[in-house]
Design a protein around this motif. Structure first.
Motif, PDB file in Angstrom:
ATOM      1  N   GLY A 243      -6.885 -16.549  -9.209  1.00  0.00           N
ATOM      2  CA  GLY A 243      -7.430 -16.157 -10.508  1.00  0.00           C
ATOM      3  C   GLY A 243      -7.269 -14.667 -10.755  1.00  0.00           C
ATOM      4  N   TRP A 244      -7.467 -13.867  -9.683  1.00  0.00           N
ATOM      5  CA  TRP A 244      -7.287 -12.419  -9.809  1.00  0.00           C
ATOM      6  C   TRP A 244      -5.820 -12.092 -10.084  1.00  0.00           C
ATOM      7  N   LEU A 245      -4.902 -12.746  -9.380  1.00  0.00           N
ATOM      8  CA  LEU A 245      -3.476 -12.509  -9.606  1.00  0.00           C
ATOM      9  C   LEU A 245      -3.065 -12.896 -11.030  1.00  0.00           C
ATOM     10  N   ASP A 246      -3.682 -13.944 -11.551  1.00  0.00           N
ATOM     11  CA  ASP A 246      -3.366 -14.390 -12.922  1.00  0.00           C
ATOM     12  C   ASP A 246      -3.632 -13.298 -13.955  1.00  0.00           C
ATOM     13  N   GLN A 247      -4.538 -12.375 -13.630  1.00  0.00           N
ATOM     14  CA  GLN A 247      -4.908 -11.310 -14.569  1.00  0.00           C
ATOM     15  C   GLN A 247      -4.020 -10.062 -14.432  1.00  0.00           C
ATOM     16  N   GLN A 248      -3.102 -10.077 -13.468  1.00  0.00           N
ATOM     17  CA  GLN A 248      -2.273  -8.903 -13.211  1.00  0.00           C
ATOM     18  C   GLN A 248      -0.912  -9.034 -13.898  1.00  0.00           C
ATOM     19  N   SER A 249      -0.280  -7.900 -14.136  1.00  0.00           N
ATOM     20  CA  SER A 249       1.042  -7.881 -14.770  1.00  0.00           C
ATOM     21  C   SER A 249       2.099  -8.419 -13.805  1.00  0.00           C
ATOM     22  N   PRO A 250       3.198  -8.953 -14.328  1.00  0.00           N
ATOM     23  CA  PRO A 250       4.275  -9.444 -13.458  1.00  0.00           C
ATOM     24  C   PRO A 250       4.807  -8.337 -12.553  1.00  0.00           C
ATOM     25  N   LYS A 251       5.087  -8.704 -11.297  1.00  0.00           N
ATOM     26  CA  LYS A 251       5.688  -7.798 -10.305  1.00  0.00           C
ATOM     27  C   LYS A 251       4.919  -6.479 -10.167  1.00  0.00           C
ATOM     28  N   SER A 252       3.595  -6.568 -10.135  1.00  0.00           N
ATOM     29  CA  SER A 252       2.791  -5.344 -10.064  1.00  0.00           C
ATOM     30  C   SER A 252       1.926  -5.251  -8.811  1.00  0.00           C
ATOM     31  N   VAL A 253       1.859  -6.327  -8.012  1.00  0.00           N
ATOM     32  CA  VAL A 253       0.897  -6.396  -6.912  1.00  0.00           C
ATOM     33  C   VAL A 253       1.597  -6.414  -5.556  1.00  0.00           C
ATOM     34  N   LEU A 254       1.055  -5.638  -4.619  1.00  0.00           N
ATOM     35  CA  LEU A 254       1.475  -5.674  -3.226  1.00  0.00           C
ATOM     36  C   LEU A 254       0.555  -6.635  -2.487  1.00  0.00           C
ATOM     37  N   TYR A 255       1.135  -7.640  -1.839  1.00  0.00           N
ATOM     38  CA  TYR A 255       0.356  -8.563  -1.018  1.00  0.00           C
ATOM     39  C   TYR A 255       0.352  -8.038   0.414  1.00  0.00           C
ATOM     40  N   VAL A 256      -0.831  -7.944   1.032  1.00  0.00           N
ATOM     41  CA  VAL A 256      -0.981  -7.375   2.372  1.00  0.00           C
ATOM     42  C   VAL A 256      -1.639  -8.397   3.292  1.00  0.00           C
ATOM     43  N   SER A 257      -0.921  -8.788   4.343  1.00  0.00           N
ATOM     44  CA  SER A 257      -1.509  -9.695   5.333  1.00  0.00           C
ATOM     45  C   SER A 257      -0.813  -9.485   6.665  1.00  0.00           C
ATOM     46  N   PHE A 258      -1.608  -9.432   7.743  1.00  0.00           N
ATOM     47  CA  PHE A 258      -1.070  -9.241   9.083  1.00  0.00           C
ATOM     48  C   PHE A 258      -1.168 -10.506   9.929  1.00  0.00           C
ATOM     49  N   GLY A 259      -1.305 -11.656   9.284  1.00  0.00           N
ATOM     50  CA  GLY A 259      -1.281 -12.920   9.998  1.00  0.00           C
ATOM     51  C   GLY A 259      -2.580 -13.269  10.690  1.00  0.00           C
ATOM     52  N   SER A 260      -2.489 -14.205  11.642  1.00  0.00           N
ATOM     53  CA  SER A 260      -3.686 -14.797  12.237  1.00  0.00           C
ATOM     54  C   SER A 260      -4.110 -14.170  13.557  1.00  0.00           C
ATOM     55  N   ILE A 261      -3.265 -13.319  14.153  1.00  0.00           N
ATOM     56  CA  ILE A 261      -3.561 -12.792  15.485  1.00  0.00           C
ATOM     57  C   ILE A 261      -3.704 -11.278  15.517  1.00  0.00           C
ATOM     58  N   THR A 262      -2.953 -10.568  14.680  1.00  0.00           N
ATOM     59  CA  THR A 262      -2.973  -9.099  14.679  1.00  0.00           C
ATOM     60  C   THR A 262      -4.398  -8.557  14.600  1.00  0.00           C
ATOM     61  N   THR A 263      -4.656  -7.522  15.375  1.00  0.00           N
ATOM     62  CA  THR A 263      -5.937  -6.817  15.288  1.00  0.00           C
ATOM     63  C   THR A 263      -5.679  -5.340  15.010  1.00  0.00           C
ATOM     64  N   LEU A 264      -6.614  -4.715  14.301  1.00  0.00           N
ATOM     65  CA  LEU A 264      -6.530  -3.290  13.981  1.00  0.00           C
ATOM     66  C   LEU A 264      -7.733  -2.554  14.553  1.00  0.00           C
ATOM     67  N   THR A 265      -7.530  -1.302  14.917  1.00  0.00           N
ATOM     68  CA  THR A 265      -8.670  -0.455  15.229  1.00  0.00           C
ATOM     69  C   THR A 265      -9.285  -0.012  13.895  1.00  0.00           C
ATOM     70  N   ARG A 266     -10.493   0.502  13.959  1.00  0.00           N
ATOM     71  CA  ARG A 266     -11.134   1.004  12.747  1.00  0.00           C
ATOM     72  C   ARG A 266     -10.297   2.132  12.125  1.00  0.00           C
ATOM     73  N   GLU A 267      -9.720   2.982  12.995  1.00  0.00           N
ATOM     74  CA  GLU A 267      -8.913   4.091  12.509  1.00  0.00           C
ATOM     75  C   GLU A 267      -7.664   3.589  11.785  1.00  0.00           C
ATOM     76  N   GLN A 268      -7.022   2.564  12.327  1.00  0.00           N
ATOM     77  CA  GLN A 268      -5.834   2.003  11.681  1.00  0.00           C
ATOM     78  C   GLN A 268      -6.192   1.383  10.332  1.00  0.00           C
ATOM     79  N   LEU A 269      -7.319   0.691  10.282  1.00  0.00           N
ATOM     80  CA  LEU A 269      -7.753   0.087   9.026  1.00  0.00           C
ATOM     81  C   LEU A 269      -7.940   1.153   7.946  1.00  0.00           C
ATOM     82  N   ILE A 270      -8.554   2.259   8.305  1.00  0.00           N
ATOM     83  CA  ILE A 270      -8.785   3.335   7.344  1.00  0.00           C
ATOM     84  C   ILE A 270      -7.458   3.953   6.895  1.00  0.00           C
TER      85      ILE A 270
END
Length: 468
Positions: free
Chosen positions: A264-291
């Motif tokens: 629903g959120w994507l439906d409200q965005q302009s075409p080709k305007s959004v970056l999708y971010v996902s690191f899958g099911s296993i990747t972990t980040l430190t707090r510093e990396q997340l920031i």
């Protein structure tokens, strides 16, 4: 003379109990069921429960009369985000499942066993039963080939790495000369040659030669030169990917609960305007990396849909929650969810690019939808995949071994603005090839058809042997 028609071939399918492995082997299962084969799918109790809670897989696959899950109890069910934990999982699987597999192969007519090729013990369980073992590798062909070459790299002195120059070229993986660097090999290549994970991966990959055949979720037009090298040692290969592109079904195989509000959120965005971010099911980040990622995303000036799993953040002083500032400051241009229906997201017209860990399923899904990538690999095959994304397939940029907000923002803008025409052209071309290969007459279509016919012939031969 007995004219009774032979029963449908019965196939055992056994994946490593991890999201990416279960996902792709369930897709293979559906394709074989559609062809009239009977399937018993071995699955851990934890994964079986997750599929029941978060997906419609049970109802969908149970609509085929020849399908059943066989639930395996007593396996290690903790996190698998390090080499040591992966070893614990393998030991658990071997101990619990070897006798189970052998009994299943001996007690009922089975045409073949399709086992996850990251596990060697199914070969041992099948010895003397007369049942052929197909190895299904859920990684890319280029990753499989690098694993296969580990003994050669040890002999040549490429492993362990010498010096600190991670951009030093690796020239003893045939087909990858000229662009493969030390940093493009998995982390377990970077340690001592006696590293347990390195030895396990090398041994199981070489044992592929003992299997009846190798099944790969790739297509000839994507990895042709590397497949030619593999065929010198494993001549019987079925390249049948991208598996998900064969299927008309949109049934989800996720082991996580999907938050579909993101559509629903994507439906409200302009075409080709959004970056999708996902690191899958296993990747972990430190707090510093997340920031750092958060600052990089915000500084890029782009809208983004970001998947932050509950367990994405490494435990830090007992605080494993996503920092409140990440959620608060991204409200204007970002949308954060715990998990998404990824194929649907990547196919959405609002998506312009994918910041990904380059797990093989994610990489193929991005390729099929023609979405350029910014790569940030975590481990295993992901390091090699990300190099091919940038240096060979020209589908995006490789950001491995760094987590700096300035570089993150720069690469996002490079892919989504500066070089968008070049990357989009390459991505559209590869997407066209991917769709063609699974269409009637295409390379993967023909290989899948050959696989099905070969399994059916095995079943007939097995029946003849039992009758005689």
């Amino acid at each position: 003379m007995d004219t009774k028609p032979p029963s449908s071939p019965h196939v055992l399918i056994f994946p490593l109990p991890m999201q990416g492995h279960v996902n792709s082997m369930l897709k293979l299962t559906e394709l074989l069921l559609t062809a009239g084969l009977h399937i018993t799918f071995l699955i851990s109790a934890k994964d079986h429960d997750r599929l029941f809670r978060y997906t419609t897989v049970h109802g969908h696959l149970n609509s085929y009369s020849g399908f059943r899950f066989h639930v395996i109890h007593g396996l290690y069910e903790g996190p698998v985000d390090t080499g040591d934990k992966l070893t614990i999982l393998f030991d658990s699987l071997s101990k619990v499942t070897t006798p189970l597999l052998r009994n299943m192969l001996l007690d009922s007519p089975v045409a073949c066993l399709i086992a996850d090729g990251i596990m060697a013990f199914p070969l041992d369980a099948a010895k003397g039963t007369g049942v052929p073992v197909f190895f299904f590798r859920t990684v890319s062909a280029c990753a499989f080939w690098a694993y296969f070459c580990i003994p050669d790299l040890v002999t040549s002195g490429d492993i362990p790495f010498q010096g600190t120059d991670m951009d030093k070229q690796i020239v003893n993986v045939k087909g990858m000369e000229g662009f493969l660097r030390q940093r493009d090999l998995p982390s377990f290549f970077r340690s001592d040659v006696n590293n347990v994970t390195l030895q396990q991966i090398a041994n199981v990959t070489r044992r592929t030669q003992e299997s009846h055949a190798l099944i790969l979720n790739t297509f000839d037009e994507l990895e042709g030169p590397i497949l030619s090298e593999i065929r010198k040692y494993c001549p019987n290969i079925y390249t049948i990917g991208p598996l998900h592109a064969h299927l008309k079904s949109t049934s989800s195989n996720n082991l996580f609960e999907e938050d579909k509000t993101c559509i629903g959120w994507l439906d409200q965005q302009s075409p080709k305007s959004v970056l999708y971010v996902s690191f899958g099911s296993i990747t972990t980040l430190t707090r510093e990396q997340l920031i750092e990622f958060w600052h990089g995303l915000v500084n890029s000036g782009k809208r983004f849909l970001w998947v932050i799993r509950e367990d994405l953040l490494l435990n830090h002083g007992g605080d494993n929650k996503v920092p409140s500032e990440v959620k608060d400051v991204t409200r204007e241009r970002g949308y954060i969810v715990g998990w998404v229906p990824q194929q649907e997201v990547l196919a959405h017209p609002a998506i312009s690019a994918f910041l990904t860990h380059n797990g093989w399923n994610s990489t193929l899904e991005s390729i099929v939808e023609g979405v350029p990538m910014v790569s940030w690999p975590f481990f295993a095959d992901q390091q090699i995949n990300s190099r091919f994304v940038e240096a060979v397939w020209k589908l995006g940029l490789d950001m491995k071994d760094t987590c700096d907000k300035t570089i993150i923002a720069k690469m996002i803008k490079e892919v989504m603005d500066v070089k968008i025409e070049d990357f989009t052209k390459s991505a559209n071309r590869m997407a066209k090839l991917a769709r063609e290969c699974v269409s009637k007459g295409g390379s993967s279509y023909r290989n899948l058809d050959r696989l099905i016919k070969d399994i059916k012939e095995m079943s007939v031969r097995s029946t003849d042997i039992q009758v005689n």
